[in-house]
Design a protein around this motif. Structure first.
Motif, PDB file in Angstrom:
ATOM      1  N   TYR A   1     -44.312 -10.657 -43.176  1.00 29.02           N
ATOM      2  CA  TYR A   1     -45.446 -11.445 -42.709  1.00 29.02           C
ATOM      3  C   TYR A   1     -45.223 -12.939 -42.923  1.00 29.02           C
TER       4      TYR A   1
ATOM      5  N   THR B   1     -52.614 -13.710 -44.054  1.00 29.07           N
ATOM      6  CA  THR B   1     -52.106 -12.387 -44.404  1.00 29.07           C
ATOM      7  C   THR B   1     -51.472 -12.404 -45.790  1.00 29.07           C
TER       8      THR B   1
ATOM      9  N   GLY C   1     -50.138  -5.560 -44.671  1.00 30.83           N
ATOM     10  CA  GLY C   1     -51.246  -6.250 -44.047  1.00 30.83           C
ATOM     11  C   GLY C   1     -51.567  -5.580 -42.722  1.00 30.83           C
ATOM     12  N   PRO C   2     -51.811  -6.348 -41.669  1.00 32.76           N
ATOM     13  CA  PRO C   2     -52.094  -5.760 -40.362  1.00 32.76           C
ATOM     14  C   PRO C   2     -50.844  -5.141 -39.742  1.00 32.76           C
TER      15      PRO C   2
ATOM     16  N   GLU D   1     -48.235  -8.859 -36.070  1.00 30.92           N
ATOM     17  CA  GLU D   1     -48.371 -10.276 -36.360  1.00 30.92           C
ATOM     18  C   GLU D   1     -47.556 -11.078 -35.359  1.00 30.92           C
TER      19      GLU D   1
ATOM     20  N   TYR E   1     -52.027   0.565 -42.554  1.00 25.31           N
ATOM     21  CA  TYR E   1     -52.126  -0.876 -42.290  1.00 25.31           C
ATOM     22  C   TYR E   1     -53.592  -1.306 -42.272  1.00 25.31           C
ATOM     23  N   SER E   2     -53.808  -2.533 -42.692  1.00 21.48           N
ATOM     24  CA  SER E   2     -55.166  -3.000 -42.992  1.00 21.48           C
ATOM     25  C   SER E   2     -56.107  -3.018 -41.794  1.00 21.48           C
TER      26      SER E   2
END
Length: 493
Positions: free
Chosen positions: A154, A159, A186-187, A190, A276-277
């Protein structure tokens, strides 16, 4: 007198040039080929050279145009460590006993000579970087050197801040990889407007280029293994690769449903995706979330393609390309919503079929495509064969070197994969027409369920026809073939 001396000098000079040329040609002929071994994580055969015009992969396409592309290559198990272990040892998962992401093959087959060890034992310098074996399961005995690579995942500050807050006060380095990876995720996607080398794969490409330059200075033949992480989750890539694709033109999977009549063993959950978030814990994804993931996957494919291009360009600039075997492979396939699934972890065609491209000095099949059925366990003997190295007795694959001369010659009648589901093991066989799978009790061997997909009628594997009365003769024949050829089908003369 002067004329005689001139004639003598000219004669000696000519003789010197002739001897030098002869010795140089003999030296060149005796020189062992180098190997550039490019591994790509979670790369499915959805590339320009595989007919996917919507994917921007010009550098991989260029490699295919100068090499041989395999249209029906298969991994032995559709998950990172078992797949990579089978390729690097030349053994199937039932022989390595590596079925998960935690077991190291040195605990189960401690004395096995790996692919790179075989090359090292015959005068090669083996250098690896990035991801060749799975994560924390690297094998020191397989390398002369394994330089560390900078760069990270990331990039966006928000993030990174969220991850720091989540791990505050924790000694992440002492955690197991599962716990650590969950906390540091995180997500799922990105897009950051940063230079390529700030992401880890860009840094891997830079280190590979440096290694080529170092290896160029040595007279020792080399085996350089470069393992790129993308398009593995999270789908993180510089903005310019996202910009290659228009979200409005990206299409969702056509078969977002479970295969009809498929046993419960056949399907899988979403693997790591739900960790994942920004992914839902239970419910299905919205269309917009699916489009976001597809967009991110495509961007990462193009990012990796660009990094591969940089390495191949340097190989050529250093004038190493003409004496280097280049092989590119993805460790398994990947689902992008097909069968309402994501990630890998099944015996379906989407998960087991992989991209495989090879280019070798002097090969005749440049720019060709082979429809032959080949497997990851075939790569070890093939590279040894091309380099003139002896084949260790333990290998369970077959060298496909003959296909580099005649890509359409008769070949193996089947390729084999497997996947465990608790107390059962799914043994899957791909023939020219069918995919047949038996789910067997791991203790008794009893068949608990069967799958049969006719690829002439159902290439997407949307209906399991194993239970249909008119398919009984086919099931019987394929079951016998699976049992007879599980350790490897015979190649016809």
């Amino acid at each position: 007198m002067m004329t005689s001396m001139r004639l003598r000098t000219a004669f000696l000079l000519s003789l010197f040039v002739l001897c030098f040329s002869f010795n140089h040609s003999v030296s060149a002929a005796a020189r062992k080929p180098n190997v550039l071994f490019i591994a790509v994580d979670d790369l499915r055969p959805e590339l320009g050279c595989y007919g996917a015009s919507h994917i921007k992969s010009p550098h991989i396409d260029q490699l295919a145009a100068s090499g041989l592309l395999f249209n029906h290559a298969y991994c032995q198990q559709a998950v990172c460590s078992p797949s990579r272990t089978s390729l690097m040892t030349g053994l199937r998962p039932d022989s390595t006993k590596v079925y998960d992401l935690d077991t190291h093959f040195r605990k189960t087959v401690p004395d096995v000579v790996t692919l790179t060890q075989q090359f090292m034992q015959h005068g090669y310098r083996a250098v690896g970087m990035g991801k060749i074996y799975h994560g924390s399961l690297n094998d020191k005995a397989s390398w002369n050197a394994y330089p560390t690579v900078k760069g990270r995942g990331y990039q966006l500050p928000e993030t990174l801040t969220a991850i720091r807050e989540r791990t505050k006060g924790l000694d992440v380095k002492k955690m197991g990889w599962r716990q650590r990876s969950k906390l540091t995720r995180g997500p799922a996607t990105e897009m950051a407007d940063v230079p390529d080398q700030q992401y880890r794969d860009g840094a891997i490409a830079e280190r590979a280029i440096k290694s080529l330059q170092e290896l160029k200075q040595s007279q020792q033949p080399f085996f350089l293994a470069v393992g790129f992480l993308k398009p593995h989750l999270p789908f993180v890539a510089p903005k310019k690769y996202w910009d290659l694709y228009d979200r409005k033109e990206i299409k969702l999977a056509d078969n977002r449903f479970q295969p009809k009549n498929a046993p419960s063993y056949a399907n899988t959950n979403w693997g790591e995706l739900r960790n994942y978030s920004d992914m839902p814990a239970k419910e299905d994804l919205t269309d917009e979330q699916q489009l976001q993931l597809r967009h991110g996957y495509y961007a990462c494919v193009s990012f990796t393609d660009a990094n591969i291009g940089k390495v191949l360009d340097e190989l050529k600039r250093l004038e190493l390309d003409e004496n280097t075997i280049v092989i590119l492979w993805g460790d398994h396939g990947w689902k992008l919503g097909e069968h309402n699934g994501w990630c890998k972890h099944t015996n379906f065609e989407n998960d087991t079929r992989v991209p495989l491209i090879i280019r070798a000095p002097g090969m005749q099949a440049q720019g060709k495509t082979s429809e032959a059925l080949v497997e990851f366990v075939d790569i070890y003997p093939t590279l040894c064969d091309l380099a003139g190295l002896p084949l260790p007795a333990h290998l369970e694959g077959t060298s496909f070197k003959p296909l580099l001369t005649n890509p359409q010659r008769p070949w193996k009648p089947a390729a084999f994969s497997q996947y465990p589901r608790g107390r059962v093991m799914g043994y899957s066989m791909k023939t020219d027409r069918y995919r047949y799978t038996e789910w067997q009790d791991r203790k008794s061997g009893k068949v608990m369920a069967r799958e049969l997909y006719d690829h002439q009628q159902d290439g997407a594997e949307n209906e399991n026809i194993a239970g249909k009365p008119d398919q009984k003769p086919v099931v019987k024949q394929l079951s016998a073939q699976l049992k007879k050829n599980w350790k490897g089908a015979v190649v016809p003369d």
